[in-house]
Design a protein around this motif. Structure first.
Motif, PDB file in Angstrom:
ATOM      1  N   ILE A 150      56.458  13.105  69.259  1.00 14.50           N
ATOM      2  CA  ILE A 150      57.788  13.705  69.180  1.00 14.50           C
ATOM      3  C   ILE A 150      57.985  14.433  70.498  1.00 14.50           C
ATOM      4  O   ILE A 150      57.194  15.304  70.856  1.00 14.50           O
ATOM      5  N   TRP A 151      59.012  14.045  71.242  1.00 14.67           N
ATOM      6  CA  TRP A 151      59.345  14.714  72.495  1.00 14.67           C
ATOM      7  C   TRP A 151      60.457  15.701  72.210  1.00 14.67           C
ATOM      8  O   TRP A 151      61.582  15.306  71.870  1.00 14.67           O
ATOM      9  N   VAL A 152      60.146  16.995  72.315  1.00 15.45           N
ATOM     10  CA  VAL A 152      61.147  18.040  72.135  1.00 15.45           C
ATOM     11  C   VAL A 152      61.695  18.378  73.516  1.00 15.45           C
ATOM     12  O   VAL A 152      60.966  18.885  74.371  1.00 15.45           O
ATOM     13  N   LEU A 153      62.973  18.064  73.727  1.00 16.60           N
ATOM     14  CA  LEU A 153      63.620  18.320  75.011  1.00 16.60           C
ATOM     15  C   LEU A 153      64.445  19.591  74.898  1.00 16.60           C
ATOM     16  O   LEU A 153      65.303  19.701  74.016  1.00 16.60           O
ATOM     17  N   THR A 154      64.160  20.543  75.781  1.00 19.04           N
ATOM     18  CA  THR A 154      64.828  21.840  75.743  1.00 19.04           C
ATOM     19  C   THR A 154      65.402  22.181  77.114  1.00 19.04           C
ATOM     20  O   THR A 154      64.845  21.778  78.133  1.00 19.04           O
ATOM     21  N   PRO A 155      66.500  22.932  77.136  1.00 18.52           N
ATOM     22  CA  PRO A 155      67.045  23.367  78.429  1.00 18.52           C
ATOM     23  C   PRO A 155      66.034  24.239  79.178  1.00 18.52           C
ATOM     24  O   PRO A 155      65.312  25.032  78.572  1.00 18.52           O
ATOM     25  N   LYS A 156      65.998  24.064  80.488  1.00 22.70           N
ATOM     26  CA  LYS A 156      65.074  24.848  81.319  1.00 22.70           C
ATOM     27  C   LYS A 156      65.490  26.321  81.364  1.00 22.70           C
ATOM     28  O   LYS A 156      66.624  26.670  81.002  1.00 22.70           O
TER      29      LYS A 156
ATOM     30  N   LEU B 295      51.887  19.696  63.536  1.00 27.23           N
ATOM     31  CA  LEU B 295      51.836  19.044  64.841  1.00 27.23           C
ATOM     32  C   LEU B 295      51.042  19.873  65.836  1.00 27.23           C
ATOM     33  O   LEU B 295      50.876  21.072  65.665  1.00 27.23           O
ATOM     34  N   SER B 296      50.580  19.205  66.888  1.00 25.95           N
ATOM     35  CA  SER B 296      49.900  19.864  67.999  1.00 25.95           C
ATOM     36  C   SER B 296      50.669  19.589  69.279  1.00 25.95           C
ATOM     37  O   SER B 296      51.154  18.474  69.488  1.00 25.95           O
ATOM     38  N   GLN B 297      50.745  20.595  70.143  1.00 24.82           N
ATOM     39  CA  GLN B 297      51.387  20.424  71.442  1.00 24.82           C
ATOM     40  C   GLN B 297      50.363  19.876  72.420  1.00 24.82           C
ATOM     41  O   GLN B 297      49.257  20.382  72.503  1.00 24.82           O
ATOM     42  N   THR B 298      50.734  18.800  73.152  1.00 29.84           N
ATOM     43  CA  THR B 298      49.786  18.206  74.090  1.00 29.84           C
ATOM     44  C   THR B 298      50.167  18.437  75.545  1.00 29.84           C
ATOM     45  O   THR B 298      49.295  18.568  76.391  1.00 29.84           O
ATOM     46  N   SER B 299      51.465  18.446  75.865  1.00 27.42           N
ATOM     47  CA  SER B 299      51.875  18.637  77.255  1.00 27.42           C
ATOM     48  C   SER B 299      53.333  19.057  77.325  1.00 27.42           C
ATOM     49  O   SER B 299      54.112  18.808  76.411  1.00 27.42           O
ATOM     50  N   THR B 300      53.679  19.678  78.444  1.00 25.96           N
ATOM     51  CA  THR B 300      55.060  20.069  78.733  1.00 25.96           C
ATOM     52  C   THR B 300      55.299  19.850  80.216  1.00 25.96           C
ATOM     53  O   THR B 300      54.465  20.217  81.031  1.00 25.96           O
ATOM     54  N   PHE B 301      56.415  19.220  80.567  1.00 25.73           N
ATOM     55  CA  PHE B 301      56.771  19.046  81.969  1.00 25.73           C
ATOM     56  C   PHE B 301      58.266  18.808  82.115  1.00 25.73           C
ATOM     57  O   PHE B 301      58.964  18.553  81.139  1.00 25.73           O
ATOM     58  N   SER B 302      58.744  18.920  83.336  1.00 23.43           N
ATOM     59  CA  SER B 302      60.149  18.723  83.652  1.00 23.43           C
ATOM     60  C   SER B 302      60.477  17.230  83.621  1.00 23.43           C
ATOM     61  O   SER B 302      59.783  16.427  84.227  1.00 23.43           O
ATOM     62  N   VAL B 303      61.573  16.885  82.922  1.00 24.89           N
ATOM     63  CA  VAL B 303      61.968  15.479  82.849  1.00 24.89           C
ATOM     64  C   VAL B 303      63.338  15.214  83.472  1.00 24.89           C
ATOM     65  O   VAL B 303      63.709  14.063  83.656  1.00 24.89           O
ATOM     66  N   ALA B 304      64.074  16.279  83.753  1.00 22.70           N
ATOM     67  CA  ALA B 304      65.399  16.139  84.357  1.00 22.70           C
ATOM     68  C   ALA B 304      65.771  17.471  84.998  1.00 22.70           C
ATOM     69  O   ALA B 304      65.068  18.467  84.826  1.00 22.70           O
ATOM     70  N   ALA B 305      66.879  17.491  85.702  1.00 22.28           N
ATOM     71  CA  ALA B 305      67.296  18.700  86.410  1.00 22.28           C
ATOM     72  C   ALA B 305      67.447  19.896  85.475  1.00 22.28           C
ATOM     73  O   ALA B 305      67.110  21.015  85.838  1.00 22.28           O
TER      74      ALA B 305
END
Length: 185
Positions: free
Chosen positions: A133-139, A160-170
């Motif tokens: 599950i990719w949770v996309l949130t505003p920066k 659920l477990s969190q595995t990674s977080t990174f920037s995907v868009a501006a």
């Protein structure tokens, strides 16, 4: 196994780095050959897939043929990322009332969207075992920014477990969540 590689014209000499996907592990390979690739160049059971190697969707682990459930889409969602995922998977997003199991979920989430645990549990019902599950949130600094601690608190409650977080868009960050593995007793 599938190879992800850029498009070439016929009989063009190529020297590229290939990404070989086996399960969920990526390995860089180098190959110098003529296109089209002749018999014996690829191992038995491997196929060639024309996918942009450097695309964000590929980095996120989306593969050709994936069915992706999208939830929380809005006017502020990043259209370039959405189109990248559609291009890589070759499928339009599934939304609304779902009747099938999906390979991944794209959940656009904003601070004023309500209870994240409820949203995660709702989409988890349609997800295949091991699917993300990719949770996309505003920066940070964008309207409706979600604190990372909100996701860290909600994930375990939803199983659920969190595995990674990174920037995907501006304007968007993505956090990858997967089902927790059962503990051995």
């Amino acid at each position: 196994m599938r190879y992800f590689a850029p498009a070439w014209s016929k009989n063009e000499e190529i020297k590229v780095k290939w990404a070989c996907v086996s399960g969920k592990s990526w390995v860089d390979l180098s190959l110098r050959t003529q296109w089209p690739i002749g018999p014996g160049t690829l191992k038995k059971g491997w196929s060639l897939v024309n996918t942009p190697l450097g695309s964000m969707a590929s980095r996120m682990g989306f593969e050709p043929g994936f069915l992706v459930l999208e939830s929380g889409y809005g006017d502020d969602s990043d259209e370039a990322l959405r189109q990248d995922i559609i291009q890589v998977t070759g499928n339009q997003f599934i939304s609304g009332h779902v009747q099938e199991v999906v390979d991944a979920v794209l959940l656009w989430w904003r601070d004023d969207d309500g209870d994240l645990v409820d949203a995660l549990v709702d989409v988890l019902a349609y997800l295949t075992d091991g699917g993300p599950i990719w949770v996309l949130t505003p920066k940070v600094g964008r309207p409706n920014h979600v604190e990372p601690s909100d996701i860290q608190d909600a994930a375990p409650t939803a199983g659920l477990s969190q595995t990674s977080t990174f920037s995907v868009a501006a304007d968007w960050s993505a956090t990858r969540l997967v089902a927790r593995k059962a503990s051995k007793r």
